[in-house]
Design a protein around this motif. Sequence first.
Motif: not given
Length: 451
Positions: A50-58, A66-69
Amino acid sequence: DQNEETSKISESPEPVSLADTSAEKATQGSDTDLDVEDPEKAFAGITGTELYLEACRMVEVVPVSHFVQNYTKPYINLNHRGLGPKGVKAIAIALVSNTTITHLELEDNCILPEGAISIAEMLRENSSLQELNISNNHIDTAGAEAIASLLLDNMSCLHTLHLSGGLYAPKQGWQSHRLCIFVSLQDNHQVKELDLSHNEFSEKGGHLLGNMLASNTTLEILDLSWNYLRRTGTVALGTGLRGNDALKILNLSWNGIGNKGALALGEALKVNNMLVHLDISNNQIDNTGAMKLCMGLQVNGTLKILKMANNPLTMEGATALVTSVRKNPNSVMEEINISNVLVNEAFIKLLDLVYQTHPELDVIYGEVEGRITKFPKQHPNPMKVIQKYLKEHNLQLWEFLSNIDKDGNMKIPVTAFRRAMMQQSSIPLDRVQVRELVSELDRNRTGVVDY
């Protein structure tokens, strides 16, 4: 998984905190600004993917699936994915609190200085990442200084770092980002394996590397291949190697070190009691250089593997190398690779004599003079020979190997396995077959037969 089109950077960026994803342009020419008033509040209570997805949005990049999985796995390979500096920044934000990833591959992602700075800042806080590959990423001076500062402060858990090609700046000559890496390594007490190949350090780099080796007490594996160290650079490197008591594996292939470099390494081997693996393949070393090197081999008691393939050696140089092992009662040499050298029957007879006192030794040479036009000798498949023996004696392979395994830990050093197979008389295998058997049982070349 392509995250963005790489923007052109006109100047090296200032270090940016990983938490600071406020609205600013990451590179000149960006067409969007980030509208984030309070990034710390935005990340509060968010962890993991969730932190990664939020960072991508930012930072406005597409998440890498692949990183998420694989976020909770110890190894992630993100090589050649065109992440760019923003894509890597998002990953770095997510890795600050990650405790599972220990090995991360980020080669060839054009992360540029900004991406390297983000990685360096992340490593100061991350407590799990131990192996990192950021080769071929154009990190330039600012990025290299960030990595160097991290190493100098001993602030990360890294023990393996790959920077192959990462410090190479074509047509820009010697630059400060190469110097800062060497200086930082003098006082680093954590990195044990370092890949600095393909960086074109030249002779000046050899001098700096020599100074680094003279003071570094931790580095065990160093790859300096393809760096144009040449003769004077290798002489300085050899001087540093004399007093080094940590380095075990050194790759100097493709550096044009010549006979003068071979002499310097021979002098170093006279006093160095730690190095076990030396690769000086493709280095313009002829018979004279080989004989200079032999002065060290005649007294050295630690070197086990010497790779000298594709040097302009002849029978004279090959004979000198083998004779140096024969003359040295303390030699522990296991492999000499001179695979391009044409030898004769006299050399084969000498080799047989040496094998009697050094059954663990394996000398890899080219063709034998006079045998080239003949049909090559056909050897039965060694694994089939072993299987036949096991069937006849009603044994399993693990039972056979356990008789060789003196320590009983189910891991046999290749040297011990080769010696045992050559000395036993129950199974008719010659040295060529034993070499094939070792290749079959140790496919990853770990130096151990693991059964």
